[in-house]
Design a protein around this motif. Structure first.
Motif, PDB file in Angstrom:
ATOM      1  N   VAL A   1       0.843  -1.201   0.000  1.00 23.19           N
ATOM      2  CA  VAL A   1       0.000   0.000   0.000  1.00 23.19           C
ATOM      3  C   VAL A   1       0.870   1.239   0.000  1.00 23.19           C
ATOM      4  O   VAL A   1       1.956   1.253   0.581  1.00 23.19           O
ATOM      5  CB  VAL A   1      -0.937   0.066   1.226  1.00 23.19           C
ATOM      6  N   ILE A   2       0.376   2.273  -0.656  1.00 24.35           N
ATOM      7  CA  ILE A   2       1.021   3.579  -0.578  1.00 24.35           C
ATOM      8  C   ILE A   2       0.289   4.349   0.511  1.00 24.35           C
ATOM      9  O   ILE A   2      -0.925   4.535   0.430  1.00 24.35           O
ATOM     10  CB  ILE A   2       0.973   4.283  -1.944  1.00 24.35           C
ATOM     11  N   LEU A   3       1.003   4.729   1.559  1.00 23.26           N
ATOM     12  CA  LEU A   3       0.373   5.364   2.715  1.00 23.26           C
ATOM     13  C   LEU A   3      -0.209   6.724   2.317  1.00 23.26           C
ATOM     14  O   LEU A   3       0.282   7.359   1.387  1.00 23.26           O
ATOM     15  CB  LEU A   3       1.398   5.531   3.851  1.00 23.26           C
ATOM     16  N   PRO A   4      -1.247   7.172   3.032  1.00 22.90           N
ATOM     17  CA  PRO A   4      -1.940   8.385   2.581  1.00 22.90           C
ATOM     18  C   PRO A   4      -1.122   9.665   2.723  1.00 22.90           C
ATOM     19  O   PRO A   4      -1.387  10.633   2.020  1.00 22.90           O
ATOM     20  CB  PRO A   4      -3.188   8.415   3.479  1.00 22.90           C
ATOM     21  N   GLU A   5      -0.144   9.690   3.625  1.00 27.02           N
ATOM     22  CA  GLU A   5       0.581  10.942   3.832  1.00 27.02           C
ATOM     23  C   GLU A   5       1.431  11.304   2.621  1.00 27.02           C
ATOM     24  O   GLU A   5       2.198  10.497   2.122  1.00 27.02           O
ATOM     25  CB  GLU A   5       1.520  10.847   5.043  1.00 27.02           C
TER      26      GLU A   5
END
Lengths: 339, 478
Positions: A213-217
């Motif tokens: 996953v690509i983190l939201p930050e």
């Protein structure tokens, strides 16, 4: 006597080398090819394909520039540079233009004596982590081991982000994207951080992209763009307006499909006419011929076509236009007028 | 063209400068000097000219600017707000660490392999030959990357140590070999000379240091930055291990409030090393005294237990005095906390440098031994010395004369080869000062000059120290 001749020859050579930075356009024309600095391989941005022909979003810009200046998009010699070697290569004249997902920053523009000629991708730094880690936010990364590409702005942003959030981390500096990917997949680091576009490109090459996953930050602003050396404004203008021509072409609806028709005779849109050289003297002002922009657009299409072909949603990388849409579509791309 | 300014002797003619052998050598030297001077001045003026053309100046002010980047292995206190100069110093210490460790291990490996290669046991000598040729003939960089890849690809992740059926730690749960490096116990002192902290009640979690208006700890228009494919589904019920937030310092992990937190400081280790050296000198003195008594009376007094006691007793006294205990690594949030973390990059670099240079040293040792005439061995055997004793007391001391000078070169090679560290992300001086600092400040010339100067000074120091040693073992003719 012989000594004097040798020294004289050396001096002449030195002066010639010193003057090489002055008229890049003449050098490129005399050489018959454009020397373009790219990354060591980032899928979708700059990577050699199966036939060893360089392909990608950054590569397409170099091809457009070569087409505008030399008339042939294939007359480009690509030099692979790492985060650490790219600026030295450009400053020393080893390459004429650097198109390597490089962030436009104050110190690079002012202190390192470069000229950023625009932004071809508005980006920001993010994190990628395996799903199994169970991390939903970058703020949960206290004590994590983080892989970073050394010699980039990401290194500094990372230090700032962790300091601002008062959490600790263990940096693992890596030289190239390929090595970072190998370290990350081997589990030698918990997360890998680079520009979000780079993360998407890297993830697209994984066996099971959905396990990561690509983190939201998004922890920084990363306007990426091509750059040239200080001290040759004429060359900087050519490079800048080639990029603007690609962006403007998309805005005016000039595509590789209709460009032949639009440039055969003046249309009723004067902007398109000036861009494609059927009206006005824009090419001559740059020291090029009238059809420079037409050739640049024909090399790989307009900005939108280049984007879709290399990194767009139909590709494995699957980036949406987001901030990189035209200003008319709610994005940030805004070419100054051609007049 | 310069001429000799001596008062002209009788009959001196200018042509003598070329045709008279008394003056010719002087002429040649003067001309050579002038040529070298011209070349240097041309190089310097060319550099200045080109820097001007680029609009760059030449100054070292960047060393006092904040560095802004983090370094993972710090032998001295460092954070990203300190200066580039401090970062370079951290890098220098890392270079020195790997160079010292490498030189020590390479010497041991080289001496063992060199002696074994001369063994009469066919299998042993062939095996050693394979080691020497294998390491000598493959580029060092490949070995560094290979060992690093082996460590990262084949070792378990720290996560795998979690749970009952996970990987187990070695040596009574005190050593963990992971794909991020090896975690070993650390010696800590409850009465440290550097002072101890008292475990305080857990402070309130500090608020994020971002002041209102800064976006640092927040998120830039993330919804607008394309991340390609699906982002995070918030609210995942993925309760896998690893989302726990580890407390930062392992030592304080299990400390009760009011308890003294054991720690270790530079001064503790300095004291221990001093005591060890003093003990060694004392043991040597005891040995000499025993030899003197043996010479005089023919009886050798009891020595070995006394020597061991001379080294061990003061050490134990100091350790008890400082209140030493072992700090074992424990699995925290993402990694092990506590203990000493020997990173993969350090281990890979250290082993590769040692094995590679050890192969060269083995050949030097073999050559040194073969340089000693066979008659020495036969004479020693005739006196009744055993082969091992012969090697240690007769052959090696003589061989050292041949071994030391080329050994100095190998130490220098190893030290300079440690600059390949960036291949595995080890932050030595080449990666800090010569890498990130140059990159962030654009001061290539200054940085590279400093780097070259550092390696030059270090190499001169090493060869100076080794030359002193060499003059103490070389053949002293009367």
């Amino acid at each position: 006597m012989k000594k004097t001749v040798t020294l004289g020859a050396l001096t002449v050579a030195a002066l010639a080398a010193g003057a090489a930075g002055a008229a890049t356009l003449d050098d490129v024309k005399a050489r018959g090819e454009l020397k373009c600095g790219v990354s060591t391989g980032l899928a979708g941005f700059s990577a050699p394909d199966a036939n060893n022909v360089w392909q990608g979003f950054d590569v397409a810009y170099c091809r457009a520039l070569a087409a505008a200046v030399l008339g042939d998009p294939m007359k480009v010699a690509f030099t692979q540079t790492t985060g650490q070697t790219r600026f030295t290569a450009l400053a020393s004249g080893e390459i004429d233009v650097l198109a390597r997902n490089t962030t436009w920053t104050f110190s690079r523009d002012v202190d390192l004596k470069f000229e950023f000629i625009g932004v071809n991708y508005y980006d920001g730094q993010g994190f990628i982590a395996p799903k199994s880690l169970g991390v939903a936010s970058a703020k949960e990364l206290d004590g994590a081991t983080v892989c970073i590409q050394t010699g980039t702005t990401t290194e500094l942003n990372l230090a700032d982000f962790f300091r601002a959030n008062n959490i600790s981390y263990e940096p693992v500096p890596i030289e190239t994207n390929a090595e970072a990917q190998q370290q990350y997949l081997a589990g030698a680091c918990d997360v890998y951080t680079t520009d979000a576009s780079g993360l998407a490109a890297t993830r697209a090459t994984f066996e099971n992209p959905s396990d990561h996953v690509i983190l939201p930050e998004i922890i920084s602003k990363e306007p990426l763009g091509p750059l040239v050396r200080h001290g040759d404004s004429e060359w900087g203008d050519i490079a800048r307006w080639t990029l603007n021509a690609l962006i403007a072409a998309e805005e005016y609806g000039v595509t590789s499909a209709n460009i032949a028709e639009l440039s055969s005779a003046p249309t009723n849109n004067p902007e398109i006419n000036r861009l494609l050289g059927t009206e006005g003297e824009l090419g001559a002002m740059l020291g090029l011929d009238a059809e420079w922009a037409k050739r640049a657009i024909m090399a790989g299409g307009n900005y939108g076509e280049i984007f879709e072909k290399n990194i767009g949603e139909a590709t494995p990388i699957g980036l949406s236009r987001g901030l990189n849409a035209q200003w008319t579509e709610g994005g940030l791309l805004y070419s100054p007028p051609f007049r | 063209m310069a001429t000799i300014s001596d008062p002209p002797e009788r009959g001196f003619r200018l042509s003598q400068l070329i045709f008279d052998t008394r003056y010719r050598s002087m002429t040649i030297q003067v001309v050579a000097m002038v040529l070298i001077g011209l070349l240097l001045s041309w190089l310097i003026s060319n550099t200045i000219h080109n820097l001007e053309a680029l609009g760059k100046d030449f100054n070292f002010g960047f060393l006092s600017q904040p560095a802004g980047y983090d370094i993972n292995q710090q032998l001295i206190d460092y954070n990203n707000q300190m200066t580039h100069g401090r970062a370079a110093l951290v890098g220098i210490l890392n270079t020195l660490l790997v160079a010292v460790l490498g030189c020590a291990l390479a010497t041991v490996l080289g001496v063992i392999a060199g002696v074994l290669r001369l063994s009469n046991n066919w299998v042993v000598s062939r095996l050693t030959a394979v080691y020497v040729e294998g390491f000598r003939n493959v580029p060092l960089l490949l070995w560094i990357v290979l060992i690093f890849a082996l460590m990262t690809e084949s070792m378990p992740s720290p996560r795998d140590f979690r749970g009952e059926d996970g990987s187990s730690m070695l040596l009574g749960e005190s050593v963990a070999i992971t794909n991020r490096g090896v975690y070993i116990p650390n010696v800590v002192f409850s009465r440290s000379l550097g002072g101890n902290e008292i475990a305080a009640p857990e402070p309130e979690a500090p608020a994020a240091a971002a002041t209102p208006g800064t976006n640092m700890a927040g998120t830039y228009g993330a919804s607008r930055i394309a991340t390609g494919g699906a982002g995070v589904q918030t609210g995942q019920n993925d309760t896998a291990a690893g989302s726990g937030s580890a407390s930062g310092d392992g030592a304080a992990g299990g400390a009760e409030v009011g308890e003294v937190i054991p720690t270790s400081s530079f001064w503790d280790w300095l004291l221990i090393i001093t005591v060890l050296i003093a003990g060694g000198i004392g043991a040597k003195f005891l040995g000499k005294r025993a030899a003197r008594i043996q010479e005089a009376t023919g009886k050798r007094p009891m020595t070995l237990p006394l020597q061991i006691a001379a080294i061990l007793v003061p050490l134990i006294v100091v350790l008890v005095g400082l209140g030493a205990s072992l700090d074992k690594p424990e699995l925290g949030g993402f990694n092990f906390d506590g203990g000493v973390h020997l990173r993969n990059s350090l281990i890979a670099l250290w082993l590769a440098l040692s094995l590679y240079t050890g192969a060269f040293i083995a050949e030097i040792v073999r050559g040194g031994i073969l340089a000693i005439s066979n008659g020495q061995t036969e004479a020693a055997y005739a006196l009744g010395l055993r082969p091992g004793t012969t090697m240690n007391l007769v052959i090696l001391p003589q061989a050292l004369r041949v071994i030391i000078p080329p050994l100095i070169s190998q130490f220098l090679n190893l030290t300079k080869n440690s600059s390949l560290a960036i291949a595995v992300g080890y932050m030595d001086v080449r990666s800090t000062l010569g890498g990130i600092t140059i990159n962030q400040t654009g001061r290539e010339l200054e940085g590279m000059l400093l780097l070259g100067l550092f390696y030059l000074v270090l190499s001169l120091l090493i060869s100076g120290v080794m030359n002193v040693y060499n003059s103490s073992v070389k053949l002293k003719e009367r």
